[in-house]
Design a protein around this motif. Structure first.
Motif, PDB file in Angstrom:
ATOM      1  N   ASP A  93      12.840  21.535  10.894  1.00 20.87           N
ATOM      2  CA  ASP A  93      12.716  21.292   9.454  1.00 20.87           C
ATOM      3  C   ASP A  93      12.818  19.823   9.065  1.00 20.87           C
ATOM      4  OD1 ASP A  93      15.421  20.947   9.849  1.00 20.87           O
ATOM      5  OD2 ASP A  93      16.045  22.558   8.491  1.00 20.87           O
ATOM      6  N   HIS A  94      13.140  18.958  10.013  1.00 19.17           N
ATOM      7  CA  HIS A  94      13.186  17.521   9.719  1.00 19.17           C
ATOM      8  C   HIS A  94      11.870  16.817  10.086  1.00 19.17           C
ATOM      9  CE1 HIS A  94      14.130  17.715  13.966  1.00 19.17           C
ATOM     10  NE2 HIS A  94      14.049  16.391  14.069  1.00 19.17           N
ATOM     11  N   VAL A  95      10.866  17.595  10.489  1.00 19.90           N
ATOM     12  CA  VAL A  95       9.545  17.047  10.821  1.00 19.90           C
ATOM     13  C   VAL A  95       8.556  17.465   9.740  1.00 19.90           C
ATOM     14  CG1 VAL A  95       7.665  16.998  12.506  1.00 19.90           C
ATOM     15  CG2 VAL A  95      10.048  17.156  13.293  1.00 19.90           C
ATOM     16  N   SER A  96       7.816  16.496   9.209  1.00 25.06           N
ATOM     17  CA  SER A  96       6.783  16.802   8.215  1.00 25.06           C
ATOM     18  C   SER A  96       5.453  16.238   8.697  1.00 25.06           C
ATOM     19  CB  SER A  96       7.150  16.227   6.844  1.00 25.06           C
ATOM     20  OG  SER A  96       7.354  14.834   6.919  1.00 25.06           O
ATOM     21  N   PHE A  97       4.388  16.815   8.179  1.00 23.48           N
ATOM     22  CA  PHE A  97       3.045  16.452   8.613  1.00 23.48           C
ATOM     23  C   PHE A  97       2.177  16.113   7.412  1.00 23.48           C
ATOM     24  CE2 PHE A  97       4.731  19.172  11.925  1.00 23.48           C
ATOM     25  CZ  PHE A  97       4.366  18.502  13.086  1.00 23.48           C
ATOM     26  N   GLY A  98       1.189  15.263   7.651  1.00 23.37           N
ATOM     27  CA  GLY A  98       0.242  14.940   6.603  1.00 23.37           C
ATOM     28  C   GLY A  98      -1.105  14.571   7.199  1.00 23.37           C
ATOM     29  N   GLY A 104      -6.645   3.344   6.672  1.00 23.36           N
ATOM     30  CA  GLY A 104      -7.220   3.397   5.332  1.00 23.36           C
ATOM     31  C   GLY A 104      -6.307   4.086   4.337  1.00 23.36           C
ATOM     32  N   ARG A 105      -5.579   5.080   4.812  1.00 20.32           N
ATOM     33  CA  ARG A 105      -4.585   5.756   3.982  1.00 20.32           C
ATOM     34  C   ARG A 105      -3.297   5.805   4.784  1.00 20.32           C
ATOM     35  NH1 ARG A 105      -4.014  11.789   2.558  1.00 20.32           N
ATOM     36  NH2 ARG A 105      -2.376  11.690   0.988  1.00 20.32           N
ATOM     37  N   ALA A 106      -2.208   5.394   4.161  1.00 21.16           N
ATOM     38  CA  ALA A 106      -0.937   5.311   4.866  1.00 21.16           C
ATOM     39  C   ALA A 106       0.198   5.611   3.903  1.00 21.16           C
ATOM     40  CB  ALA A 106      -0.769   3.905   5.461  1.00 21.16           C
ATOM     41  N   PRO A 107       1.350   6.001   4.440  1.00 19.36           N
ATOM     42  CA  PRO A 107       2.494   6.251   3.568  1.00 19.36           C
ATOM     43  C   PRO A 107       2.895   4.988   2.810  1.00 19.36           C
ATOM     44  CG  PRO A 107       2.922   7.030   5.800  1.00 19.36           C
ATOM     45  CD  PRO A 107       1.663   6.223   5.850  1.00 19.36           C
ATOM     46  N   ILE A 108       3.417   5.176   1.625  1.00  9.48           N
ATOM     47  CA  ILE A 108       3.927   4.052   0.854  1.00  9.48           C
ATOM     48  C   ILE A 108       5.425   4.244   0.652  1.00  9.48           C
ATOM     49  CG2 ILE A 108       1.755   3.506  -0.312  1.00  9.48           C
ATOM     50  CD1 ILE A 108       2.735   5.115  -2.699  1.00  9.48           C
ATOM     51  N   GLY A 109       6.111   3.165   0.429  1.00  8.23           N
ATOM     52  CA  GLY A 109       7.541   3.281   0.143  1.00  8.23           C
ATOM     53  C   GLY A 109       8.399   2.993   1.350  1.00  8.23           C
ATOM     54  N   SER A 110       8.869   4.036   2.001  1.00 10.32           N
ATOM     55  CA  SER A 110       9.913   3.932   3.022  1.00 10.32           C
ATOM     56  C   SER A 110       9.560   2.993   4.168  1.00 10.32           C
ATOM     57  CB  SER A 110      10.200   5.315   3.605  1.00 10.32           C
ATOM     58  OG  SER A 110      10.654   6.192   2.620  1.00 10.32           O
ATOM     59  N   ILE A 129      -7.726  -2.586  13.089  1.00 12.72           N
ATOM     60  CA  ILE A 129      -6.549  -3.058  13.825  1.00 12.72           C
ATOM     61  C   ILE A 129      -5.802  -4.082  12.987  1.00 12.72           C
ATOM     62  CG2 ILE A 129      -5.823  -4.480  15.786  1.00 12.72           C
ATOM     63  CD1 ILE A 129      -7.703  -2.878  17.525  1.00 12.72           C
ATOM     64  N   SER A 130      -6.530  -4.967  12.338  1.00 12.55           N
ATOM     65  CA  SER A 130      -5.901  -5.956  11.460  1.00 12.55           C
ATOM     66  C   SER A 130      -5.194  -5.275  10.286  1.00 12.55           C
ATOM     67  CB  SER A 130      -6.959  -6.936  10.952  1.00 12.55           C
ATOM     68  OG  SER A 130      -6.394  -7.849  10.048  1.00 12.55           O
ATOM     69  N   ARG A 131      -5.843  -4.294   9.674  1.00 18.40           N
ATOM     70  CA  ARG A 131      -5.224  -3.553   8.569  1.00 18.40           C
ATOM     71  C   ARG A 131      -3.978  -2.807   9.036  1.00 18.40           C
ATOM     72  NH1 ARG A 131      -9.702   0.232   6.258  1.00 18.40           N
ATOM     73  NH2 ARG A 131      -8.219   0.608   4.590  1.00 18.40           N
ATOM     74  N   ALA A 132      -4.057  -2.205  10.217  1.00 17.07           N
ATOM     75  CA  ALA A 132      -2.898  -1.489  10.759  1.00 17.07           C
ATOM     76  C   ALA A 132      -1.734  -2.443  10.981  1.00 17.07           C
ATOM     77  CB  ALA A 132      -3.270  -0.796  12.069  1.00 17.07           C
ATOM     78  N   ALA A 133      -2.022  -3.613  11.543  1.00 15.61           N
ATOM     79  CA  ALA A 133      -0.966  -4.595  11.790  1.00 15.61           C
ATOM     80  C   ALA A 133      -0.317  -5.056  10.485  1.00 15.61           C
ATOM     81  CB  ALA A 133      -1.530  -5.790  12.555  1.00 15.61           C
ATOM     82  N   GLN A 134      -1.121  -5.279   9.454  1.00 17.33           N
ATOM     83  CA  GLN A 134      -0.561  -5.685   8.158  1.00 17.33           C
ATOM     84  C   GLN A 134       0.370  -4.613   7.606  1.00 17.33           C
ATOM     85  OE1 GLN A 134      -3.943  -6.601   5.677  1.00 17.33           O
ATOM     86  NE2 GLN A 134      -4.518  -8.369   6.910  1.00 17.33           N
ATOM     87  N   TRP A 135      -0.048  -3.352   7.716  1.00 16.82           N
ATOM     88  CA  TRP A 135       0.791  -2.271   7.208  1.00 16.82           C
ATOM     89  C   TRP A 135       2.083  -2.165   8.022  1.00 16.82           C
ATOM     90  CZ3 TRP A 135       3.128   2.075   8.965  1.00 16.82           C
ATOM     91  CH2 TRP A 135       3.644   2.932   7.984  1.00 16.82           C
ATOM     92  N   ILE A 136       1.947  -2.195   9.345  1.00 14.61           N
ATOM     93  CA  ILE A 136       3.129  -2.085  10.215  1.00 14.61           C
ATOM     94  C   ILE A 136       4.118  -3.198   9.917  1.00 14.61           C
ATOM     95  CG2 ILE A 136       3.921  -2.270  12.613  1.00 14.61           C
ATOM     96  CD1 ILE A 136       1.271  -0.785  13.390  1.00 14.61           C
ATOM     97  N   ALA A 137       3.625  -4.422   9.759  1.00 17.74           N
ATOM     98  CA  ALA A 137       4.518  -5.564   9.520  1.00 17.74           C
ATOM     99  C   ALA A 137       5.354  -5.380   8.259  1.00 17.74           C
ATOM    100  CB  ALA A 137       3.697  -6.850   9.432  1.00 17.74           C
ATOM    101  N   THR A 138       4.813  -4.687   7.274  1.00 18.54           N
ATOM    102  CA  THR A 138       5.544  -4.507   6.011  1.00 18.54           C
ATOM    103  C   THR A 138       6.268  -3.171   5.916  1.00 18.54           C
ATOM    104  OG1 THR A 138       3.540  -3.700   4.910  1.00 18.54           O
ATOM    105  CG2 THR A 138       4.005  -6.067   4.751  1.00 18.54           C
ATOM    106  N   HIS A 139       6.092  -2.287   6.912  1.00 16.87           N
ATOM    107  CA  HIS A 139       6.719  -0.966   6.848  1.00 16.87           C
ATOM    108  C   HIS A 139       7.612  -0.642   8.045  1.00 16.87           C
ATOM    109  CE1 HIS A 139       3.660  -0.510   3.738  1.00 16.87           C
ATOM    110  NE2 HIS A 139       4.442   0.424   3.248  1.00 16.87           N
ATOM    111  N   ILE A 140       7.802  -1.605   8.946  1.00 12.36           N
ATOM    112  CA  ILE A 140       8.745  -1.394  10.033  1.00 12.36           C
ATOM    113  C   ILE A 140      10.091  -1.982   9.596  1.00 12.36           C
ATOM    114  CG2 ILE A 140       8.036  -3.514  11.264  1.00 12.36           C
ATOM    115  CD1 ILE A 140       9.115  -0.244  12.989  1.00 12.36           C
ATOM    116  N   ALA A 141      11.138  -1.207   9.733  1.00 11.65           N
ATOM    117  CA  ALA A 141      12.468  -1.670   9.322  1.00 11.65           C
ATOM    118  C   ALA A 141      12.943  -2.786  10.252  1.00 11.65           C
ATOM    119  CB  ALA A 141      13.445  -0.502   9.364  1.00 11.65           C
ATOM    120  N   PRO A 142      13.759  -3.696   9.755  1.00  9.20           N
ATOM    121  CA  PRO A 142      14.334  -4.725  10.633  1.00  9.20           C
ATOM    122  C   PRO A 142      15.043  -4.068  11.823  1.00  9.20           C
ATOM    123  CG  PRO A 142      14.800  -5.239   8.336  1.00  9.20           C
ATOM    124  CD  PRO A 142      14.198  -3.849   8.360  1.00  9.20           C
ATOM    125  N   GLY A 143      14.709  -4.534  13.009  1.00 11.29           N
ATOM    126  CA  GLY A 143      15.281  -3.953  14.220  1.00 11.29           C
ATOM    127  C   GLY A 143      14.619  -2.666  14.662  1.00 11.29           C
TER     128      GLY A 143
END
Length: 196
Positions: A93-98, A104-110, A129-143
């Protein structure tokens, strides 16, 4: 071998999953079983608050990743694959799918403290790949950790496994530290950690 020039999308994957129950032998091959075990082992027992798996397919790796995460979001472009993944992980129950066509479409927020790209980045063209890297850089938590696992053999995908990882690493160079790079006979495993 002639490569696709643009990122592979929904129709490509939906056709694959509708054509056979297990198009890449994800559920049945010793190669996949060993690769998944290696992937989980590379996390070295670390537990993550919030994980994000890009391209979960039928949820075989998802099921194992769930033991490492307090919450896990898994996405795929194929509704056929997601149906099977939801069934496989129904008791978790702690796993969700989308259904998302990343990047092109990615989670926002967390912010996620684990992002998994297992056998997905080579389906993207250089722009994605460039778009993915931009998203990852802003959505990966410190550490947080970024785990990549990619086949290194010949394909007709837009990138080779090596090219996809090299391009992502270059795009994220200022945001990550390389923890490990391992080459196996048919795939590579890379673990990166976001700067704290």
């Amino acid at each position: 071998m002639k490569r696709y020039k643009t990122s592979l999308g929904h129709d490509y994957f939906e056709t694959m999953y509708r054509g056979t129950d297990d198009p890449w032998d994800l559920e049945s091959s010793a190669y996949e079983r060993d690769k998944y075990a290696h992937s989980i082992g590379a996390l070295a027992g670390r537990t993550y608050e919030l994980g994000f798996e890009i391209g979960c397919a039928k949820g075989v790796l998802t099921q194992s990743l769930a033991t490492q995460c307090h919450a896990l979001l898994a996405i795929d472009v194929s509704e056929t694959a997601l149906k099977a993944a939801r069934e496989r992980c129904a008791a978790l129950d702690h796993v969700s799918f989308g259904r998302m066509i990343f990047p092109g479409r990615a989670p926002i927020g967390s912010a996620f403290d684990l992002i998994i790209l297992s056998e997905v980045a080579y389906y993207w063209d250089a722009h994605d790949i460039s778009r993915a890297a931009q998203w990852i850089a802003t959505h990966i938590a410190p550490g947080g950790d970024i785990l990549l696992v990619h086949w290194t053999g010949e394909t007709d995908y837009p990138q080779s496994g090596d090219d996809a990882v090299i391009k992502l690493q270059a795009a994220l160079a200022l945001a990550i530290t390389v923890i490990t790079t391992e080459r196996m006979p048919h795939y590579r495993l890379d673990l990166w950690r976001a700067h704290a």
